[in-house]
Structure formats: structure tokens, C-alpha cells
Write a protein that holds these residues in place. Structure first.
Motif, PDB file in Angstrom:
ATOM      1  N   LEU A  89       0.831  -1.191   0.000  1.00 41.72           N
ATOM      2  CA  LEU A  89       0.000   0.000   0.000  1.00 41.72           C
ATOM      3  C   LEU A  89       0.871   1.248   0.000  1.00 41.72           C
ATOM      4  CD1 LEU A  89      -2.717  -0.901   2.674  1.00 41.72           C
ATOM      5  CD2 LEU A  89      -3.074  -0.717   0.205  1.00 41.72           C
ATOM      6  N   THR A  90       0.418   2.282  -0.693  1.00 49.86           N
ATOM      7  CA  THR A  90       1.034   3.604  -0.577  1.00 49.86           C
ATOM      8  C   THR A  90       0.464   4.297   0.660  1.00 49.86           C
ATOM      9  OG1 THR A  90      -0.693   4.619  -1.897  1.00 49.86           O
ATOM     10  CG2 THR A  90       1.224   3.762  -3.082  1.00 49.86           C
ATOM     11  N   SER A  91       0.979   5.474   0.975  1.00 48.58           N
ATOM     12  CA  SER A  91       0.420   6.230   2.100  1.00 48.58           C
ATOM     13  C   SER A  91      -1.050   6.555   1.850  1.00 48.58           C
ATOM     14  CB  SER A  91       1.222   7.516   2.322  1.00 48.58           C
ATOM     15  OG  SER A  91       1.238   8.318   1.146  1.00 48.58           O
ATOM     16  N   THR A  92      -1.396   6.815   0.595  1.00 39.96           N
ATOM     17  CA  THR A  92      -2.805   7.056   0.249  1.00 39.96           C
ATOM     18  C   THR A  92      -3.637   5.808   0.490  1.00 39.96           C
ATOM     19  OG1 THR A  92      -2.150   8.666  -1.432  1.00 39.96           O
ATOM     20  CG2 THR A  92      -4.385   7.763  -1.593  1.00 39.96           C
ATOM     21  N   GLY A  93      -3.126   4.657   0.071  1.00 39.53           N
ATOM     22  CA  GLY A  93      -3.854   3.408   0.260  1.00 39.53           C
ATOM     23  C   GLY A  93      -4.041   3.056   1.728  1.00 39.53           C
ATOM     24  N   ARG A  94      -3.071   3.441   2.560  1.00 37.44           N
ATOM     25  CA  ARG A  94      -3.172   3.121   3.986  1.00 37.44           C
ATOM     26  C   ARG A  94      -4.185   3.991   4.711  1.00 37.44           C
ATOM     27  NH1 ARG A  94       2.525   2.651   3.397  1.00 37.44           N
ATOM     28  NH2 ARG A  94       2.810   4.792   4.153  1.00 37.44           N
ATOM     29  N   THR A  95      -4.404   5.199   4.224  1.00 32.44           N
ATOM     30  CA  THR A  95      -5.213   6.153   4.996  1.00 32.44           C
ATOM     31  C   THR A  95      -6.518   6.570   4.333  1.00 32.44           C
ATOM     32  OG1 THR A  95      -3.988   8.019   4.016  1.00 32.44           O
ATOM     33  CG2 THR A  95      -3.137   7.085   6.074  1.00 32.44           C
ATOM     34  N   ALA A  96      -6.692   6.300   3.058  1.00 33.57           N
ATOM     35  CA  ALA A  96      -7.877   6.785   2.336  1.00 33.57           C
ATOM     36  C   ALA A  96      -9.167   6.239   2.946  1.00 33.57           C
ATOM     37  CB  ALA A  96      -7.784   6.398   0.863  1.00 33.57           C
ATOM     38  N   GLU A  97     -10.214   7.049   2.929  1.00 35.06           N
ATOM     39  CA  GLU A  97     -11.532   6.627   3.384  1.00 35.06           C
ATOM     40  C   GLU A  97     -12.203   5.830   2.261  1.00 35.06           C
ATOM     41  OE1 GLU A  97     -14.485   5.412   4.965  1.00 35.06           O
ATOM     42  OE2 GLU A  97     -13.355   6.744   6.314  1.00 35.06           O
ATOM     43  N   LEU A  98     -12.367   4.540   2.488  1.00 36.26           N
ATOM     44  CA  LEU A  98     -12.839   3.662   1.414  1.00 36.26           C
ATOM     45  C   LEU A  98     -14.303   3.876   1.054  1.00 36.26           C
ATOM     46  CD1 LEU A  98     -11.046   0.295   2.289  1.00 36.26           C
ATOM     47  CD2 LEU A  98     -10.380   2.034   0.625  1.00 36.26           C
ATOM     48  N   SER A  99     -15.049   4.525   1.948  1.00 36.83           N
ATOM     49  CA  SER A  99     -16.457   4.773   1.619  1.00 36.83           C
ATOM     50  C   SER A  99     -16.590   5.735   0.444  1.00 36.83           C
ATOM     51  CB  SER A  99     -17.186   5.338   2.845  1.00 36.83           C
ATOM     52  OG  SER A  99     -16.624   6.573   3.240  1.00 36.83           O
ATOM     53  N   ASN A 100     -15.525   6.494   0.159  1.00 39.00           N
ATOM     54  CA  ASN A 100     -15.550   7.444  -0.963  1.00 39.00           C
ATOM     55  C   ASN A 100     -14.997   6.844  -2.248  1.00 39.00           C
ATOM     56  OD1 ASN A 100     -16.482   9.477   0.774  1.00 39.00           O
ATOM     57  ND2 ASN A 100     -14.389  10.004   1.393  1.00 39.00           N
ATOM     58  N   TYR A 101     -14.568   5.578  -2.196  1.00 41.28           N
ATOM     59  CA  TYR A 101     -13.947   4.955  -3.369  1.00 41.28           C
ATOM     60  C   TYR A 101     -14.995   4.256  -4.229  1.00 41.28           C
ATOM     61  CZ  TYR A 101     -10.928   2.106  -6.279  1.00 41.28           C
ATOM     62  OH  TYR A 101     -10.308   1.533  -7.363  1.00 41.28           O
ATOM     63  N   PRO A 102     -14.960   4.438  -5.549  1.00 42.44           N
ATOM     64  CA  PRO A 102     -14.071   5.337  -6.287  1.00 42.44           C
ATOM     65  C   PRO A 102     -14.721   6.704  -6.486  1.00 42.44           C
ATOM     66  CG  PRO A 102     -15.224   3.933  -7.825  1.00 42.44           C
ATOM     67  CD  PRO A 102     -15.712   3.548  -6.453  1.00 42.44           C
ATOM     68  N   THR A 103     -13.926   7.749  -6.440  1.00 37.69           N
ATOM     69  CA  THR A 103     -14.419   9.075  -6.759  1.00 37.69           C
ATOM     70  C   THR A 103     -14.574   9.195  -8.268  1.00 37.69           C
ATOM     71  OG1 THR A 103     -12.197  10.008  -6.993  1.00 37.69           O
ATOM     72  CG2 THR A 103     -13.167   9.997  -4.774  1.00 37.69           C
ATOM     73  N   SER A 104     -15.218  10.261  -8.723  1.00 36.65           N
ATOM     74  CA  SER A 104     -15.397  10.446 -10.170  1.00 36.65           C
ATOM     75  C   SER A 104     -14.051  10.580 -10.869  1.00 36.65           C
ATOM     76  CB  SER A 104     -16.261  11.687 -10.429  1.00 36.65           C
ATOM     77  OG  SER A 104     -15.676  12.838  -9.845  1.00 36.65           O
ATOM     78  N   GLU A 105     -13.082  11.232 -10.206  1.00 37.36           N
ATOM     79  CA  GLU A 105     -11.746  11.366 -10.792  1.00 37.36           C
ATOM     80  C   GLU A 105     -11.056  10.011 -10.905  1.00 37.36           C
ATOM     81  OE1 GLU A 105      -7.487  13.645  -9.913  1.00 37.36           O
ATOM     82  OE2 GLU A 105      -9.194  13.899  -8.553  1.00 37.36           O
ATOM     83  N   GLN A 106     -11.187   9.173  -9.870  1.00 40.12           N
ATOM     84  CA  GLN A 106     -10.584   7.837  -9.905  1.00 40.12           C
ATOM     85  C   GLN A 106     -11.238   6.977 -10.982  1.00 40.12           C
ATOM     86  OE1 GLN A 106     -11.297   6.946  -5.786  1.00 40.12           O
ATOM     87  NE2 GLN A 106      -9.147   7.309  -5.210  1.00 40.12           N
ATOM     88  N   THR A 107     -12.534   7.083 -11.108  1.00 39.52           N
ATOM     89  CA  THR A 107     -13.249   6.325 -12.132  1.00 39.52           C
ATOM     90  C   THR A 107     -12.756   6.694 -13.527  1.00 39.52           C
ATOM     91  OG1 THR A 107     -15.231   6.134 -10.748  1.00 39.52           O
ATOM     92  CG2 THR A 107     -15.519   5.821 -13.123  1.00 39.52           C
ATOM     93  N   GLN A 108     -12.511   7.981 -13.749  1.00 38.91           N
ATOM     94  CA  GLN A 108     -12.028   8.420 -15.053  1.00 38.91           C
ATOM     95  C   GLN A 108     -10.625   7.920 -15.329  1.00 38.91           C
ATOM     96  OE1 GLN A 108     -13.998  10.156 -17.376  1.00 38.91           O
ATOM     97  NE2 GLN A 108     -12.309   9.352 -18.631  1.00 38.91           N
ATOM     98  N   LEU A 109      -9.751   7.928 -14.296  1.00 39.98           N
ATOM     99  CA  LEU A 109      -8.397   7.404 -14.449  1.00 39.98           C
ATOM    100  C   LEU A 109      -8.427   5.930 -14.854  1.00 39.98           C
ATOM    101  CD1 LEU A 109      -6.541   8.972 -11.378  1.00 39.98           C
ATOM    102  CD2 LEU A 109      -6.020   9.390 -13.793  1.00 39.98           C
TER     103      LEU A 109
END
Length: 311
Positions: A89-109
Motif C-alpha cells: 500500500l502507498t500512504s494514500t492506500g493506507r489512509t484513504a476513506e474507502l467509503s468514498n472509493y471510487p471518486t469520479s476522478e478515480q473512475t475516469q483514471l
């Protein structure tokens, strides 16, 4: 029954967090199955389908798992998917709030990434068709192959282990008990020639032996084997086995199955002084590999992603 597609990114992140942030693909899958992250059950992770073309069993969950890893890499939740290395995991992966996954930006990526991969794959298939029609992959088996060597290795390993489990399920009771005793012998248990070969109809035990843990301690070990095709091993079966262990004065038990265990069975196995080691179908396949029991290793090579990259 058709296979249900799963979005497994959250399950992968939860498993990695449970494991301290770094683990192999195999351990991640085992942790997902054990903890039932994202409502995934053991059978969802490990059940097999039969290829329409080859007639061989394979694990379709690898399709979702490998795509999930690629998606997590694309959005920056894992650091890499390098050949032969663990997933971290990256630092983002360790701390991100998973209830918000995926965001619209992540979906586009993710969408952009797979659109590009689709274009590359179509190009390679068209090239392959021009060279030889028989190079086209089977439609079912395409599901578990993605364009990195580690994913192909996962698929290859899943293939032979799925075949192994299917073969074990077809053994008669006597052959499966003999197989289990042979494997447990390789694990260091010395089977008692007088008490160690007790058929399943006799007292509910399939083997008995001794394990020497050091120069001064030898433990009595009872063995139970259940060759199930679908059913899980339940708590009452563990409870019954523990009763039989008492009659043999066994300090430890080993319960082997081609299926898997309910959560209550797992809890029961750890209660009291006479604990039971549980070996399910997947662990059974891993142990056959570790001790090379009636299998032949074959050395081969796969091409790294370097050869498929576009200049």
C-alpha cells in the motif's frame, strides 16, 4: 451457474491493511476469503469453473482480483506490481476513506487506463490472427490473464491447483485417507503402524501418529479427513473429532478437507487444550506444492511486460 463479477478493490485494501500494508498476492486472497471482506466468501474467492474448450477447471476470481490490483495501481493506492515482489500500500492506500472509493476522478483514471489496454490488446489479437488462428486464447481462460507476468503466473498456478482439488474430490474415501496420511507424514508426523491406519468407519478417526517438536517433547496427533465436493465442515464435526481425540489421548488434531470450514468450526478448533489444525482445499494444494507430493515440477519462462509495451 454463471460467475458473479466482483469489484474487489476495497477488499484488497482491507486485506493489506490487516496484513500490515505488504503481502503476496496469494496471502491477500487468503485474507479476503478468511475475513469475508466486501461480502466475499471463501467459495467466491476459490470456486472454479470448467473451461468450455479445454474441459479443465480454473478460478475466475483471478480475473476480478488482477483487474482490482491494476485499478488500485492506477489510482495510486498500491505502489507497484513488480514481478516476484509483494504488493504494498502507498500512504494514500493506507489512509484513504474507502467509503468514498471510487471518486469520479478515480473512475475516469481507471476508464482511461483500460481503454488504452483494450486498444493494445485488439492490436495484438489482430496481429496474432494474421499469423495463426490457433494462437487466439480461449474465451473463458482470457478472464484470468492480464498483461503482466505475475498475473499469468497466478493463472497458471490456479490452473493446476484447481485440477488437483477436482481430482482429490473424485478419490474414494480410502485413497483420500491414504493421500492425507502421506502428506501429513511429509509434514513431520510419524504414523503409528498399529494405531495410525484406522478407516473412517472405525471410531471416526483416519490416522494417528506422533510429532517430535524438539529433543524432549513428542506429541500424539489424531488425523481426520473429509472428502467433500461442496459442503463446508461445520462446528459439530470439529466437536465430534475432539471427542475422538480425547479417546486417543491426542494432544493435537489435524482435520483435512477438500472443501473449507465454517467460521464456527474455526472457532471450535481453537478452543480448549486439544487444538485442531485445519487444512482446507486451498491449503491442501499449497502443501502438495511445498512437499512435491505426487507432482512433477516443470521449469518454464514467461515474457515480461517489456516485450508488450508500445514504443
Amino acid at each position: 451457474m454463471s460467475y458473479k463479477r466482483w469489484n474487489v478493490e476495497k477488499a484488497i485494501v482491507l486485506a493489506l491493511r490487516e496484513l500490515g500494508g505488504t503481502a503476496s498476492r496469494k496471502i491477500i486472497r487468503q485474507t479476503i476469503a478468511t475475513n469475508e471482506y466486501a461480502n466475499l466468501k471463501y467459495e467466491d474467492v476459490y470456486d472454479t469453473k470448467v473451461s468450455a474448450r479445454t474441459g479443465r477447471a480454473y478460478n475466475p476470481f483471478l480475473y476480478d482480483f488482477n483487474f482490482g490490483l491494476k485499478n488500485l495501481l492506477t489510482v495510486g493506492y498500491i505502489s507497484s506490481m513488480e514481478w516476484g515482489k509483494e504488493i504494498s500500500l502507498t500512504s494514500t492506500g493506507r489512509t484513504a476513506e474507502l467509503s468514498n472509493y471510487p471518486t469520479s476522478e478515480q473512475t475516469q483514471l481507471v476508464t482511461n487506463y483500460w481503454n488504452q489496454k483494450t486498444r493494445e490488446r485488439v492490436h495484438r489479437k489482430l496481429t496474432a490472427m494474421q499469423e495463426s488462428d490457433d494462437k487466439l486464447a480461449d474465451r473463458d481462460e482470457d478472464l484470468v490473464v492480464i498483461d503482466d507476468p505475475e498475473s499469468r503466473q497466478d493463472a497458471d498456478e490456479s490452473q493446476w491447483k484447481s485440477d488437483l482439488i477436482e481430482c482429490l474430490k473424485k478419490f474414494n474415501s480410502g485413497k483420500f485417507e491414504n493421500f492425507s496420511r502421506a502428506l501429513i507424514s511429509k509434514m513431520g508426523v510419524t504414523i503409528d503402524k498399529n494405531r495410525g491406519v484406522v478407516r473412517s468407519a472405525d471410531h471416526g478417526i483416519d490416522g494417528f501418529g506422533y510429532f517430535k517438536s524438539d529433543e524432549f517433547r513428542t506429541s500424539r496427533v489424531a488425523i481426520q479427513c473429509k472428502r467433500y465436493t461442496q459442503d463446508q465442515v461445520s462446528e459439530p464435526e470439529i466437536d465430534k473429532f475432539k471427542g475422538v481425540m480425547d479417546s486417543f489421548n491426542a494432544e493435537y488434531g489435524i482435520f483435512v478437507t477438500t472443501s473449507h470450514f465454517t467460521n464456527r468450526a474455526k472457532a471450535k478448533a481453537m478452543q480448549g487444550n486439544n487444538t485442531v489444525t485445519l487444512i482446507d482445499g486451498q491449503e491442501l494444494a499449497d502443501l502438495v506444492e511445498k512437499y512435491e507430493l505426487q507432482i512433477t515440477p516443470i521449469k518454464t519462462y514467461t515474457l515480461n511486460a517489456y516485450y508488450y509495451e508500445q514504443d
